[in-house]
Every structure is written in structure tokens, then in C-alpha cells.
Write a protein that holds these residues in place. Structure first.
Motif, PDB file in Angstrom:
ATOM      1  N   PHE A  13       0.861  -1.117   0.115  1.00 53.11           N
ATOM      2  CA  PHE A  13      -0.004   0.022  -0.028  1.00 53.11           C
ATOM      3  C   PHE A  13       0.938   1.374  -0.028  1.00 53.11           C
ATOM      4  O   PHE A  13       1.936   1.231   0.665  1.00 53.11           O
ATOM      5  N   VAL A  14       0.175   2.144  -0.584  1.00 58.99           N
ATOM      6  CA  VAL A  14       0.881   3.531  -0.746  1.00 58.99           C
ATOM      7  C   VAL A  14      -0.008   4.659  -0.530  1.00 58.99           C
ATOM      8  O   VAL A  14      -1.188   4.650  -0.936  1.00 58.99           O
ATOM      9  N   VAL A  15       0.387   5.691   0.498  1.00 56.98           N
ATOM     10  CA  VAL A  15      -0.565   6.447   0.796  1.00 56.98           C
ATOM     11  C   VAL A  15      -0.096   7.993   0.387  1.00 56.98           C
ATOM     12  O   VAL A  15       1.261   8.328   0.780  1.00 56.98           O
ATOM     13  N   THR A  16      -1.195   8.901   0.363  1.00 58.38           N
ATOM     14  CA  THR A  16      -0.781  10.365   0.570  1.00 58.38           C
ATOM     15  C   THR A  16      -1.123  10.714   1.814  1.00 58.38           C
ATOM     16  O   THR A  16      -1.566  10.209   2.699  1.00 58.38           O
ATOM     17  N   ALA A  17      -0.760  12.304   2.280  1.00 54.81           N
ATOM     18  CA  ALA A  17      -0.783  12.505   3.846  1.00 54.81           C
ATOM     19  C   ALA A  17      -2.402  12.562   3.886  1.00 54.81           C
ATOM     20  O   ALA A  17      -2.822  12.100   5.208  1.00 54.81           O
ATOM     21  N   ALA A  18      -3.096  12.895   2.992  1.00 58.88           N
ATOM     22  CA  ALA A  18      -4.604  13.091   3.438  1.00 58.88           C
ATOM     23  C   ALA A  18      -5.275  11.550   3.607  1.00 58.88           C
ATOM     24  O   ALA A  18      -5.937  11.323   4.689  1.00 58.88           O
ATOM     25  N   GLN A  19      -4.537  10.438   2.866  1.00 57.42           N
ATOM     26  CA  GLN A  19      -5.042   9.195   3.155  1.00 57.42           C
ATOM     27  C   GLN A  19      -4.555   8.758   4.564  1.00 57.42           C
ATOM     28  O   GLN A  19      -5.394   7.850   5.012  1.00 57.42           O
ATOM     29  N   MET A  20      -3.301   9.206   4.809  1.00 55.95           N
ATOM     30  CA  MET A  20      -2.769   8.511   6.142  1.00 55.95           C
ATOM     31  C   MET A  20      -3.726   9.277   7.142  1.00 55.95           C
ATOM     32  O   MET A  20      -3.926   8.692   8.276  1.00 55.95           O
ATOM     33  N   ARG A  21      -3.970  10.443   7.079  1.00 58.14           N
ATOM     34  CA  ARG A  21      -4.778  10.979   8.226  1.00 58.14           C
ATOM     35  C   ARG A  21      -6.247  10.257   8.117  1.00 58.14           C
ATOM     36  O   ARG A  21      -6.526  10.247   9.316  1.00 58.14           O
ATOM     37  N   ASP A  22      -6.808  10.060   7.139  1.00 59.35           N
ATOM     38  CA  ASP A  22      -8.044   9.260   7.036  1.00 59.35           C
ATOM     39  C   ASP A  22      -7.793   7.975   8.089  1.00 59.35           C
ATOM     40  O   ASP A  22      -8.784   7.555   8.596  1.00 59.35           O
ATOM     41  N   VAL A  23      -6.743   7.147   7.554  1.00 62.91           N
ATOM     42  CA  VAL A  23      -6.447   5.922   8.214  1.00 62.91           C
ATOM     43  C   VAL A  23      -6.452   6.078   9.596  1.00 62.91           C
ATOM     44  O   VAL A  23      -7.086   5.436  10.415  1.00 62.91           O
ATOM     45  N   GLU A  24      -5.539   7.062   9.958  1.00 65.12           N
ATOM     46  CA  GLU A  24      -5.256   7.273  11.617  1.00 65.12           C
ATOM     47  C   GLU A  24      -6.588   7.876  12.134  1.00 65.12           C
ATOM     48  O   GLU A  24      -6.840   7.111  13.446  1.00 65.12           O
ATOM     49  N   SER A  25      -7.250   8.484  11.600  1.00 63.11           N
ATOM     50  CA  SER A  25      -8.683   8.830  12.261  1.00 63.11           C
ATOM     51  C   SER A  25      -9.339   8.036  12.575  1.00 63.11           C
ATOM     52  O   SER A  25     -10.197   7.770  13.403  1.00 63.11           O
ATOM     53  N   ARG A  26      -9.777   6.660  11.610  1.00 67.49           N
ATOM     54  CA  ARG A  26     -10.415   5.441  11.906  1.00 67.49           C
ATOM     55  C   ARG A  26      -9.822   4.863  13.011  1.00 67.49           C
ATOM     56  O   ARG A  26     -10.651   4.350  13.974  1.00 67.49           O
ATOM     57  N   VAL A  27      -8.489   4.751  13.262  1.00 66.94           N
ATOM     58  CA  VAL A  27      -8.166   4.119  14.343  1.00 66.94           C
ATOM     59  C   VAL A  27      -8.124   4.744  15.496  1.00 66.94           C
ATOM     60  O   VAL A  27      -8.626   4.124  16.554  1.00 66.94           O
ATOM     61  N   PHE A  28      -8.127   5.854  15.631  1.00 68.78           N
ATOM     62  CA  PHE A  28      -8.180   6.800  16.802  1.00 68.78           C
ATOM     63  C   PHE A  28      -9.795   6.584  17.143  1.00 68.78           C
ATOM     64  O   PHE A  28     -10.131   6.644  18.221  1.00 68.78           O
ATOM     65  N   ALA A  29     -10.658   6.726  16.187  1.00 65.73           N
ATOM     66  CA  ALA A  29     -12.064   6.783  16.551  1.00 65.73           C
ATOM     67  C   ALA A  29     -12.542   5.523  17.124  1.00 65.73           C
ATOM     68  O   ALA A  29     -13.468   5.527  17.810  1.00 65.73           O
ATOM     69  N   ALA A  30     -11.873   4.438  16.529  1.00 70.73           N
ATOM     70  CA  ALA A  30     -12.173   3.448  17.029  1.00 70.73           C
ATOM     71  C   ALA A  30     -11.780   3.131  18.590  1.00 70.73           C
ATOM     72  O   ALA A  30     -11.923   1.986  19.138  1.00 70.73           O
ATOM     73  N   GLY A  31     -10.883   3.995  19.287  1.00 70.16           N
ATOM     74  CA  GLY A  31     -10.594   3.795  20.500  1.00 70.16           C
ATOM     75  C   GLY A  31      -9.190   3.785  20.809  1.00 70.16           C
ATOM     76  O   GLY A  31      -8.900   3.902  22.247  1.00 70.16           O
ATOM     77  N   MET A  32      -8.251   3.574  19.719  1.00 72.68           N
ATOM     78  CA  MET A  32      -6.875   3.554  20.119  1.00 72.68           C
ATOM     79  C   MET A  32      -6.663   4.925  20.577  1.00 72.68           C
ATOM     80  O   MET A  32      -6.566   6.086  19.857  1.00 72.68           O
ATOM     81  N   PRO A  33      -5.966   5.143  21.679  1.00 73.98           N
ATOM     82  CA  PRO A  33      -5.522   6.736  22.357  1.00 73.98           C
ATOM     83  C   PRO A  33      -4.537   7.000  21.611  1.00 73.98           C
ATOM     84  O   PRO A  33      -3.260   6.379  21.451  1.00 73.98           O
ATOM     85  N   ILE A  34      -4.445   8.466  21.211  1.00 71.51           N
ATOM     86  CA  ILE A  34      -3.441   8.739  20.376  1.00 71.51           C
ATOM     87  C   ILE A  34      -1.792   8.799  21.371  1.00 71.51           C
ATOM     88  O   ILE A  34      -0.862   8.427  20.663  1.00 71.51           O
ATOM     89  N   PRO A  35      -1.952   9.131  22.678  1.00 75.54           N
ATOM     90  CA  PRO A  35      -0.652   8.763  23.379  1.00 75.54           C
ATOM     91  C   PRO A  35       0.058   7.437  23.179  1.00 75.54           C
ATOM     92  O   PRO A  35       1.218   7.134  23.079  1.00 75.54           O
ATOM     93  N   ALA A  36      -1.003   6.549  23.328  1.00 79.02           N
ATOM     94  CA  ALA A  36      -0.779   5.121  23.199  1.00 79.02           C
ATOM     95  C   ALA A  36       0.186   4.691  22.126  1.00 79.02           C
ATOM     96  O   ALA A  36       0.985   3.954  22.059  1.00 79.02           O
TER      97      ALA A  36
END
Ligand SMILES: NC(=O)C1=CN([C@@H]2O[C@H](COP(=O)(O)OP(=O)(O)OC[C@H]3O[C@@H](n4cnc5c(N)ncnc54)[C@H](O)[C@@H]3O)[C@@H](O)[C@H]2O)[C@@H](O)CC1
Ligand SMILES: [K+]
Length: 528
Positions: A13-36
């Protein structure tokens, strides 16, 4: 899917900055704490650093204002606890909250922090966490000066995610950029790292996988990603192995190469040897009559078709034996060493009803003809394999600063599969699906290396064309195989020892090197 397969898949997989942000947002929204996550990423990088043989124990941490800086501060803190002498350079007035917390904690531990580069003591290596995919404008002022200065230190620099200053999508330098010796790309490959302009800044690159769920990646990038990094696991099922136990030579493909001239006889030999390396069942090579004996002596297994020639020793017209027509072949590859005198031959092969590879002089002729969009009328796939100069002649209006966009545009205009050669060869099909080869060697930037690729590609295509494979995957497989042969040859003989003939001798060794477990996987998947 087991963990190892998942790891392999993520390398594609290859991502742009915007796509990486979208992927991360999903992970964070699912409950993964940013500091963790920051803690996890920082520790993964730290572990990776400790697994390398690092010279010296004095470490400079370059901490930026965002989470890239936060990652670097976690790495610095962990190295501090493992006995390294850590110093932090942090020149920003304002930091993101989490980054600020790590900065204060590092200070509380007694790790010296400096806001002026001149104060930073001499270090054995540096960790670059100035900017990651959040870099959004040119770097200027004292930060730019600091980066330029740090590049002159000549110390190993380990960049986190991207070398600071490199645009995440285009790979362009925004003002100035860190010249890293090593880049730990986080989670998913950033598109910018696969662009040629980033190569000299990124150093050795590797992906640090931090367990992003596949579902989140596919939710953003789609099940089959639009841009793929070419990896061994991506191409493994397109290699012509294993051979069927009841194979007949005529069932293993019949490739026709149209190449060579009195002036460029070597190009025909190298194309033929590239095809031989693919293991193709039947190989015919059309050349001018006068160089036929030369070809026979180098490729005794091939059927060499001597054709009438012009005064200058180029093929004047094709003279195929007996009832044979162009459509009798499984695949045709046309171009290396032909000279630009052979316009009618290129027009003739374009009318054929078989998959066609056009390279070198065939591309120059195509550019002269100005009929490139007529390729859309072909009923069989066409593959164009230009290097930068040939691409420019074919598509003078297409900018290739962003090579990924460049090949996508060229493929959509022509309906062909377009392969733009370079240190990061990029391939696209008409639908915009794109492959980038990120493992290569400058040893391949040498006369004749492209001829080998054309022969190899034709040979692979000839063997797998009747299987359920995508043409584009075959092109990617040829590029991968060719560059792996170059890498292997350079490892054994140095980069200067990889002339095009030598390269052909390493093609088979690439296959032999692939692990036994991969071979058994092929057997499972490919028994036909
Ligand atoms: N949340 C996490 O823990 C994770 C963080 N990651 C890291 O976070 C990074 C992305 O973090 P951010 O979004 O905070 O972005 P960055 O850390 O890349 O930088 C953004 C900051 O720099 C400033 N900035 C941008 N361009 C500038 C310029 N030219 N001159 C001066 N300041 C400039 C912005 O205003 C912002 O404050 C990734 O690259 C990666 O290192 C992820 O990779 C992994 C998960
Ligand atoms: K960085």
C-alpha cells in the motif's frame, strides 16, 4: 490471513498525507488513544535502532512542533534509559500538546534541551523528528538554516516517517530537507518516498509496521489499492513458475523479438538474452540478414529470422518464414537497436492482434508518427516502456515531476500500459492503477539494461498470457525481476560490475534465491 502475509500486504500500500490522516482517524475513532500509539511507534523505532549496529552513544534528537517531534522525543527518552547520552534540539516556540508533554518530561529527566543549533554538542548520530506528514509549507528561517547546517555534519541521520522537508505526496523538497541516511516510514508507505526526487534525501528506507488494522486501510484505499509498491509477494504469482509437469514447448509461449541493426547488433543480443532468462519456450528473433550469424552464435536455441535490410543495415521489411504471420506469435516485442529507419515495421506491428511491447526506437518512431492515440484502437494490450527522454518525445505535454501522475496521464491518453523507467520505475494502466518499483540499483543505469528488460518482459508475458493474470502485473513482475537481478549482481560484483550482459546471467539466480517456502506456495497456487 496470518501475520506474515499481512505484513507483506502492508508493504504494497502507498498513501498520500490525506489518506494517512483518514486511516489514522479511523484508528483513533475506534478507541486507540493517540498517546498510546505515539508510545508504541516511538518504542518500535527505538527497538529497531538498537537492533542496528550503531556507532557511538551520543544522540541528537531533532524535535519538531507536531507529532513527528513527539515520536522523536519518545525515542530520545527510551535511548536515554538505555544508557545513551541524549541531547534534544527543539527550536519551536509552540508545540502540539502531546509533544509538549513529552518535551517537559524529557527536561524533567535531566535530558539537556537546546533551542539553538550552535548549543547542540557533537553527536554520533541524529534522530530527525522535525516534520512528518504534517509539513504543509516551505521551511524557512532558522529551521531551514539548521537543516542545512545539520546536513553538513556528515553524521548518520535517522528520519522518522519522512526526511523533514520532503513533501509527503510528491517527494518535492519544501525549501530544504534533511539528508537522511535511513528513513523509518511509519505504518504505510508515503507516496513521496517512492518519487525519484526524494531518493537522495531518504537514504535507506524501511517500513515500521505499527499494526494498523487492514480493514481501516482498505476502507480508505479500497480493497485493491490504486497505487501499489512492487514487492516480491505482489509478483510471486505472476512468475512463470512452476512449469506444468506436462508442458510442451509450444504451450510455453512463442515470443517474437524484432530488434537490432548492423549498427546496434548488441541490442538484439541483449534483448534475446533477456528473453532467454525468462525461460520462454519458443523464441524467434527478426534481425537484418547480415547480423543473423552473430545472433545464432549467441542464442543457438532461438529461431533467428534474417530479414532484408536497408543500405544502412536496418531491417527494411519483415520476412517471416512460411505461413507464419505476426498473429502466429503469443507476444511481440519490438524496438531495441532498430534505428529510426523502420517506420513501416512499427506501423505493421501496431496492426497485429497480439500483445505488443514497444521500446527504444519503436517509441521514437511512434513519437515521429504522431499517432500514439491510435493505440486505443488495438484489440490487444500494448505496453510502452520509455525512459525519461523517450517519454518526453512521446508525451511532450505531460509533466513528469510527479512521475506517478505522469504515467497515469499517459496511460489514460493512450489506453496502453505505460512504464516510465528510472530509479523508481512507475507503471500505470488506462484505469489509473499504478505500480512503483522502490527497490532498485543505480547499477542498472547502464547501456543495454533496458534491452534486457524488454526481452525479459516479452518472455514472461509469452508464458503467462494464457493464465488468468493482469497484463499490468506481468509488467510489474518483469521490472521487479530485472531490478532484483541488478541488486544481486551489484552485491557480488559492485555497482560497476553490472554490465548488461552480466545482468542477464543473474536473472535465473533471482529465482533460485527465492525461499523454498515461497516455491511451495507457488506450487499450491499455480498447479494447473
Ligand atoms: N499520533 C501518533 O502518535 C502517531 C503519529 N505519527 C507521527 O505524526 C506525524 C504527523 O504529525 P503531525 O500531524 O502533528 O505533523 P508533523 O509532526 O509532521 O508537523 C506538523 C507541525 O508542523 C507545523 N508545520 C508544518 N509545516 C511547517 C513549516 N514549513 N515550518 C514550520 N512549521 C511547520 C504545523 O503547523 C504543525 O504544528 C507523522 O509523520 C508521524 O511521525 C504517526 O505516524 C503514527 C501515529
Ligand atoms: K522527520
Amino acid at each position: 490471513m496470518n501475520n506474515q502475509d499481512l505484513k507483506h500486504l502492508k508493504e504494497i500500500f502507498v498513501v498520500t498525507a490525506a489518506q494517512m490522516r483518514d486511516v489514522e482517524s479511523r484508528v483513533f475513532a475506534a478507541g486507540m488513544p493517540i498517546p498510546a500509539l505515539m508510545e508504541k511507534v516511538g518504542r518500535l523505532i527505538c527497538d529497531r535502532l538498537l537492533s542496528m549496529t550503531l556507532k557511538g552513544s551520543r544522540v541528537g534528537i531533532l524535535a519538531g512542533p507536531g507529532h513527528n517531534g513527539g515520536d522523536a522525543l519518545v525515542v530520545g527518552r527510551e535511548l536515554h534509559f538505555r544508557g545513551y547520552n541524549v541531547w534534544i534540539y527543539q527550536p519551536f516556540g509552540q508545540l502540539k500538546e502531546l509533544t509538549n508533554q513529552h518535551f517537559h518530561y524529557a527536561q524533567s529527566l535531566g535530558i539537556p534541551c537546546f533551542s539553538q543549533l550552535a548549543e547542540l554538542p557533537d553527536c554520533d548520530f541524529l534522530i530527525d523528528g522535525l516534520f512528518g506528514f504534517g509539513l504543509e509549507r516551505e521551511i524557512t528561517g532558522n529551521i531551514a538554516e539548521a537543516i542545512n547546517h545539520l546536513n553538513l555534519w556528515n553524521k548518520p541521520i535517522f528520519s522518522i516517517d519522512l526526511p523533514s522537508g520532503i513533501h509527503t505526496d510528491t517527494g518535492a523538497v519544501l525549501g530544504t530537507a534533511i539528508c537522511a541516511s535511513h528513513t523509518f516510514c511509519l505504518g504505510l508507505w508515503k507516496q513521496g518516498l517512492l518519487q525519484e526526487q526524494a531518493i537522495k534525501y531518504a537514504g535507506k528506507t524501511e517500513l515500521v509496521d505499527f499494526d494498523i488494522p487492514l480493514a481501516d486501510i482498505q476502507a480508505v484505499l479500497g480493497e485493491v489499492p490504486t497505487i501499489k509498491r512492487i514487492t516480491q509477494s505482489l509478483v510471486i504469482n505472476t512468475l512463470p513458475l512452476p512449469l506444468s509437469p506436462i508442458l510442451h514447448k509450444y504451450k510455453s509461449g512463442h515470443l517474437l523479438l524484432i530488434c537490432g541493426s548492423k549498427r546496434y547488433a548488441g541490442g538484439a543480443i541483449l534483448t534475446g538474452l533477456g528473453a532467454r532468462g525468462s525461460g520462454i519456450g519458443m523464441l524467434s528473433i527478426a534481425v537484418p540478414e547480415s547480423i543473423k550469424p552473430l545472433l545464432v552464435s549467441h542464442l543457438p536455441e532461438a529461431l533467428i529470422i534474417g530479414c532484408p535490410e536497408t543500405n544502412n543495415g536496418a531491417i527494411s521489411h519483415l520476412q517471416l518464414p512460411g505461413e507464419t504471420t505476426l498473429n502466429s506469435f503469443t507476444v511481440i516485442a519490438c524496438g531495441p537497436g532498430l534505428t529510426t529507419e523502420v517506420t513501416p515495421i512499427v506501423e505493421q506491428v501496431m496492426k497485429s492482434e497480439v500483445p505488443l511491447i514497444l521500446d527504444a526506437d519503436a517509441l521514437n518512431i511512434l513519437a515521429q508518427l504522431g499517432t500514439i492515440t491510435s493505440l486505443k484502437n488495438r484489440h490487444q494490450p500494448t505496453i510502452l516502456t520509455p525512459h525519461g527522454g523517450e517519454f518526453h518525445r512521446l508525451f511532450p505535454e505531460i509533466d513528469i515531476t510527479n512521475r506517478v501522475k505522469g504515467v497515469q496521464t499517459a496511460a489514460s491518453q493512450t489506453g496502453a500500459i505505460v512504464l516510465l523507467k528510472g530509479a523508481r520505475t512507475a507503471i500505470a494502466n488506462e484505469q489509473g492503477v499504478t505500480w512503483v518499483n522502490s527497490e532498485s540499483t543505480p547499477a542498472l543505469a547502464r547501456g543495454g539494461s533496458g534491452d534486457v528488460l524488454t526481452g525479459l518482459m516479452g518472455g514472461i508475458l509469452g508464458q503467462v498470457v494464457n493464465r488468468q493474470v493482469n497484463m499490468e502485473d506481468v509488467v510489474a513482475t518483469a521490472v521487479w525481476w530485472h531490478s532484483q537481478a541488478g541488486i544481486l549482481a551489484a552485491k557480488e560484483r559492485t555497482e560497476l560490475g553490472v554490465d548488461a550482459f552480466t545482468l542477464t546471467q543473474y536473472l535465473n539466480r533471482v529465482l533460485a534465491q527465492i525461499q523454498t517456502d515461497e516455491i511451495s506456495k507457488w506450487v499450491e497456487l499455480n498447479i494447473r
